[in-house]
Design an enzyme around this catalytic site. Sequence first.
Site, mmCIF file in Angstrom:
data_model
loop_
_atom_site.group_PDB
_atom_site.id
_atom_site.type_symbol
_atom_site.label_atom_id
_atom_site.label_comp_id
_atom_site.label_asym_id
_atom_site.label_seq_id
_atom_site.Cartn_x
_atom_site.Cartn_y
_atom_site.Cartn_z
ATOM 1 N N GLU A 1 1.084 -1.500 0.006
ATOM 2 C CA GLU A 1 0.230 -0.074 0.177
ATOM 3 C C GLU A 1 1.022 1.246 0.060
ATOM 4 O O GLU A 1 1.358 1.570 1.198
ATOM 5 C CB GLU A 1 -0.898 -0.086 1.196
ATOM 6 N N CYS B 1 -2.462 9.186 2.098
ATOM 7 C CA CYS B 1 -2.130 8.811 0.807
ATOM 8 C C CYS B 1 -3.039 8.964 -0.061
ATOM 9 O O CYS B 1 -3.031 8.937 -1.368
ATOM 10 C CB CYS B 1 -1.717 7.056 0.849
HETATM 11 P P1 NAD Z 1 7.877 5.170 4.876
HETATM 12 O O1 NAD Z 1 8.107 4.329 3.823
HETATM 13 O O2 NAD Z 1 9.207 6.297 5.095
HETATM 14 O O3 NAD Z 1 7.778 4.573 6.027
HETATM 15 C C1 NAD Z 1 6.839 3.459 6.283
HETATM 16 C C2 NAD Z 1 7.248 2.324 7.281
HETATM 17 O O4 NAD Z 1 8.415 1.662 6.760
HETATM 18 C C3 NAD Z 1 7.706 2.726 8.572
HETATM 19 O O5 NAD Z 1 7.601 2.100 9.616
HETATM 20 C C4 NAD Z 1 9.252 3.147 8.511
HETATM 21 O O6 NAD Z 1 9.846 2.920 9.842
HETATM 22 C C5 NAD Z 1 9.385 1.628 7.575
HETATM 23 N N1 NAD Z 1 10.808 1.643 6.725
HETATM 24 C C6 NAD Z 1 11.586 2.522 6.082
HETATM 25 N N2 NAD Z 1 12.512 1.941 5.586
HETATM 26 C C7 NAD Z 1 12.501 0.580 5.857
HETATM 27 C C8 NAD Z 1 13.013 -0.557 5.240
HETATM 28 N N3 NAD Z 1 14.200 -0.701 4.596
HETATM 29 N N4 NAD Z 1 12.512 -1.778 5.821
HETATM 30 C C9 NAD Z 1 11.434 -1.873 6.457
HETATM 31 N N5 NAD Z 1 10.867 -0.876 6.734
HETATM 32 C C10 NAD Z 1 11.130 0.264 6.533
HETATM 33 O O7 NAD Z 1 6.641 6.100 4.751
HETATM 34 P P2 NAD Z 1 6.042 7.044 6.013
HETATM 35 O O8 NAD Z 1 6.768 8.261 5.798
HETATM 36 O O9 NAD Z 1 5.870 6.167 7.351
HETATM 37 O O10 NAD Z 1 4.504 7.156 5.416
HETATM 38 C C11 NAD Z 1 4.211 8.221 4.400
HETATM 39 C C12 NAD Z 1 3.926 7.423 3.038
HETATM 40 O O11 NAD Z 1 3.079 6.111 3.345
HETATM 41 C C13 NAD Z 1 3.381 8.213 1.864
HETATM 42 O O12 NAD Z 1 4.040 7.930 0.790
HETATM 43 C C14 NAD Z 1 1.680 7.782 1.903
HETATM 44 O O13 NAD Z 1 1.367 8.031 0.631
HETATM 45 C C15 NAD Z 1 1.885 6.161 2.051
HETATM 46 N N6 NAD Z 1 0.886 5.617 2.728
HETATM 47 C C16 NAD Z 1 0.032 4.872 1.878
HETATM 48 C C17 NAD Z 1 -1.100 4.223 2.270
HETATM 49 C C18 NAD Z 1 -1.889 3.391 1.593
HETATM 50 O O14 NAD Z 1 -2.600 2.771 1.982
HETATM 51 N N7 NAD Z 1 -1.631 3.196 0.198
HETATM 52 C C19 NAD Z 1 -1.684 4.721 3.513
HETATM 53 C C20 NAD Z 1 -0.867 5.546 4.397
HETATM 54 C C21 NAD Z 1 0.200 5.902 3.703
#
Ligand code: NAD
Length: 485
Positions: free
Chosen positions: A257, A291
């Site tokens: 997602e 998102c």
């Molecule tokens: P992010 O990708 O920076 O982090 C998301 C999660 O991944 C966090 O828990 C982070 O600690 C973890 N993470 C980061 N690097 C990682 C790795 N190498 N391995 C495993 N985990 C890792 O995103 P964010 O800033 O927390 O959230 C914002 C983003 O999420 C936006 O792009 C938004 O559109 C998206 N989002 C999507 C949905 C959806 O359902 N499509 C819903 C909410 C947010």
Amino acid sequence: MSDLLEFAQSDPGLLIGGEWREAHAGGRFAVLDPADGTELAKAADGSVHDAVDALDAAVAAQAAWAETAPRERGEILRAGYAGVTAHADEFARLISLEMGKTLAEAKGEVGYGAEFLRWFSEEAVRVHGRWMHAPAGGSRLLTMKKPVGPCLLITPWNFPLAMATRKIGPAIAAGCTMVVKPAELTPLTTLALARVLTEAGLPPGVLNVVTTSDSAALSKELMADDRLRKVSFTGSTEVGKILVRQSAGELQRLSMELGGNAPFLVFEDADVAAAVDGAMLAKMRNMGEACTSANRFLVHESVAEEFGARLAERMAALRTGRGQDDGVDVGPLINPDAVESIDQLVTDAVHDGATLLTGGKVPDGPGYFYPPTVLSGVPEDSQINGVEIFGPVAPISTFADEDEAVRRANGTEYGLVAYAYTRDLARTIRLAERLEFGMLGLNTGLVSNPAAPFGGVKSSGFGREGGFEGIEEYLSTTYVGIGVS
Ligand code: NAD
């Protein structure tokens, strides 16, 4: 459990095999209040060592958990729903404190997040298989569903409760065990949720929670382990792609997602007042940090001026401040980087020729605030139209006809959600068929619903959460050919 808030803020540690315990190395990281940057709490800094312990616990619990009666899993989820609902105020306060959104919005998230537990409590008893006569006769074809196995569930910071229940709910319903890794910016809500679910009767080892400041190391270690069978991730497209690559080694099942760049289309026959109401919802839910947030407003040239003026008036009336204070409509953004990057996008758009209708000026500190902002006349190729803004900024551009609107709406690498306001029935069908998005909001600014399949196409990922589809992500199919002659 009136001490739920206190519990989450008291550094309870990691939940592994039913026990709350410290990280092996004893490390901790600070969780900050985005309204002023002060420390709210400390959370255990889990290492790869702790992550492997958590996976060990999930693997050990998997076989017995898969054999529990579906009704039993449903009842635990239902008790979890009751637990979250009974503590709605505490959850709302915790979400608001660590993430910044207003208390009213946080309450909305608690209701939405709890509903995933209720929905999947009902889905747990509705997992079906199939029975068929082979077309050529001579044998029977039995198709059955089994839990996919131990899962790694990774959640983002913007909806700390709902993004967790949207994964944990179906995983429990399907009979999977799991390691949950919440975002390091907002880990506290997940700790509170884990406590509620434990008290709802979840057996030890089914739900394990590892907070960490080094998510990359954790996912690398666990995804190299052939006992992990599934990864469900919500977050940025950038990190999603890293995880897809990492999954190649042991071929885990994936749900992704990812980011969005939602177009919000207003046609010449739209009810403009209703479109402005929808725009406020689609843009300002979660301060634009969603998102599903409307990212590009594409408005027919005959109604653009009226739409822009009305939207700017509504946005200018919003009050910005600490999410827990009375009368506040818009909380702080998550961190200083968010403010800086949004400010840069707005400055560049004005430089490209856009007109600022309201907002656009970063207030003095403390806290990471950005004012509700509306830009009109934004050129198609301005960077603000090409990236996920993730903040309270509405860039408006115009289009001349439906073909142009569809071409521009689809002109993005993302494909999560699109919104459209029109009263022409035939057009709504054409849009549903032509827009390349996993979801479409027609004459509404809100599509999220636990009973509907949430998810995207293209760089917004794959897999669906919620709806009848949500539990399928946690089930694998076994086919049994039966000779009967
Ligand atoms: P992010 O990708 O920076 O982090 C998301 C999660 O991944 C966090 O828990 C982070 O600690 C973890 N993470 C980061 N690097 C990682 C790795 N190498 N391995 C495993 N985990 C890792 O995103 P964010 O800033 O927390 O959230 C914002 C983003 O999420 C936006 O792009 C938004 O559109 C998206 N989002 C999507 C949905 C959806 O359902 N499509 C819903 C909410 C947010």
